[in-house]
Design an enzyme around this catalytic site. Sequence first.
Site, short mmCIF file in Angstrom:
data_model
loop_
_atom_site.label_atom_id
_atom_site.label_comp_id
_atom_site.label_asym_id
_atom_site.label_seq_id
_atom_site.Cartn_x
_atom_site.Cartn_y
_atom_site.Cartn_z
N PHE A 15 0.83 -1.21 0.00
CA PHE A 15 0.00 0.00 0.00
C PHE A 15 0.87 1.27 0.00
CE2 PHE A 15 -2.30 2.72 3.34
CZ PHE A 15 -2.97 3.49 2.40
N ASP A 35 10.20 -7.57 -2.50
CA ASP A 35 8.91 -7.85 -1.87
C ASP A 35 8.60 -9.34 -1.99
OD1 ASP A 35 5.94 -7.87 -1.34
OD2 ASP A 35 6.23 -5.70 -1.33
N LEU A 37 5.59 -10.46 -1.81
CA LEU A 37 4.21 -10.45 -2.33
C LEU A 37 3.25 -11.18 -1.39
CD1 LEU A 37 4.91 -10.97 -6.16
CD2 LEU A 37 4.78 -8.83 -4.87
N GLY A 40 1.45 -7.52 -0.68
CA GLY A 40 1.57 -6.65 -1.86
C GLY A 40 1.33 -7.42 -3.15
N ALA A 80 7.09 -5.56 6.13
CA ALA A 80 6.81 -5.94 7.51
C ALA A 80 5.57 -6.81 7.56
CB ALA A 80 6.59 -4.71 8.39
N TYR A 146 3.83 -6.04 17.97
CA TYR A 146 4.10 -5.22 16.79
C TYR A 146 4.74 -3.88 17.18
CZ TYR A 146 2.95 -2.16 12.79
OH TYR A 146 2.99 -1.26 11.76
N LYS A 150 8.67 -2.50 16.45
CA LYS A 150 9.05 -1.24 15.80
C LYS A 150 9.97 -0.42 16.72
CE LYS A 150 6.57 -1.55 11.93
NZ LYS A 150 7.18 -1.58 10.59
N ILE A 191 -11.13 3.24 7.54
CA ILE A 191 -11.60 3.99 6.36
C ILE A 191 -11.78 3.05 5.17
CG2 ILE A 191 -10.97 5.77 4.67
CD1 ILE A 191 -9.87 7.46 6.93
N ILE A 206 -19.89 0.49 13.86
CA ILE A 206 -19.08 1.39 14.69
C ILE A 206 -18.92 0.75 16.06
CG2 ILE A 206 -19.01 3.64 15.85
CD1 ILE A 206 -20.33 4.88 13.45
#
Length: 314
Positions: A15, A35, A37, A40, A80, A146, A150, A191, A206
Amino acid sequence: MPDTESVLVTGGAGFIGSHTVERLLARGCRVRVLDNLSSGTRANLPMDHAGLELLEGDVTDADVVSVAMQGMEYCLHLAAQVSVDRSVREPAFSCRQNVLGFVHVLDAVRRHGVRRLIYASSAAVYGNPVSLPVSEEAEPVPISPYGLEKQIDEQYAALFERLHGLSSLGLRYFNVYGPRQDPSSHYAGVISIFVSRLQRGEAITIYGDGSQSRDFIYVGDVARANERALFGHATGVCNVATGRSLTLLELVHLLSKFSGCCETDFRPPRDGDIHDSLADVNRMAAWLAMRAETPPEEGLRLLWDACTAARVMP
Ligand code: NAD
Ligand code: UD1
């Protein structure tokens, strides 16, 4: 600006990666994508562009990373395992992808004399911040493997700077949205889920009362931040966000302008959800000399139109 800058982008078929690759190609860079894949796809990339090369391989394989790094001047490391939930369920797998993979990249950057490494960190390093907006000075207290991975990456990068003078900048992305974020994955952002549901005429869910807020940043602004970071000089860590937050109810209101009415189904809050997230973007403004420019109305319109176009394609 010379037209021969070469950049290795790990995770470039994903992305954020694919939007950044497009930007780098438009700048005239030679771009190599590494990559595996796993999330991706080739379809995310302009495969027939003469400046682009795709190596299908895994950052957990040191030899593959070393081959990919050869002849590169810059590296943007995005590859990642990106699911917070999966990091909780399979911490060893996640650590291998996100820490071992990172160390392979860092070590190859050093050995191949690559000028500069920019890498994806995350707002997840902050956990549940005690005050907002959260600045880079706040103590990271991750609440997931996660987020911890990082944070460890950031510490490795700082150590390699002290030990070897390696120039790197970790970008703590907040909630990124835009075209090519897969709404079907179980870690999809709110989103992309809402747009996908609304376009199919389905109700949206929601969790909670919708008063929770996030610092949503459009992916085009993130790609620009990546470019500025690569060809700048700042080292350390830096938030990448808008410095403005939007509640879910505000988000639904904006989306309803495209979708017409939208049916909402309220459920209890998700376990472990933080209520609000908002970044201090002063460092981003100073170090990257930019602010996120895409207002939510425009970013959501771009996403809505891209999803509409993808749906009508044969
Ligand atoms: P994405 O899943 O679309 O991209 C990740 C890419 O890395 C994919 O193309 C995937 O195939 C590839 N990949 C995964 N494991 C790999 C491996 N072992 N070897 C080689 N390639 C591998 O996700 P994204 O949202 O574009 O995320 C990019 C980076 O930004 C990640 O490091 C992620 O943790 C970070 N980030 C994203 C967000 C967000 O809101 N999207 C927020 C904070 C941080
Ligand atoms: C992100 C991660 C999440 C992780 C959390 C803490 C992603 C996509 N999510 O969540 O896995 O646990 O950071 O580090 O990376 N929501 C709805 N309806 C939906 C989907 C989401 O109401 O259909 C709500 C969520 O409950 C949340 C808000 O929307 O309150 C935003 O959700 P999301 O996009 O997952 O982002 P984060 O909560 O920041």
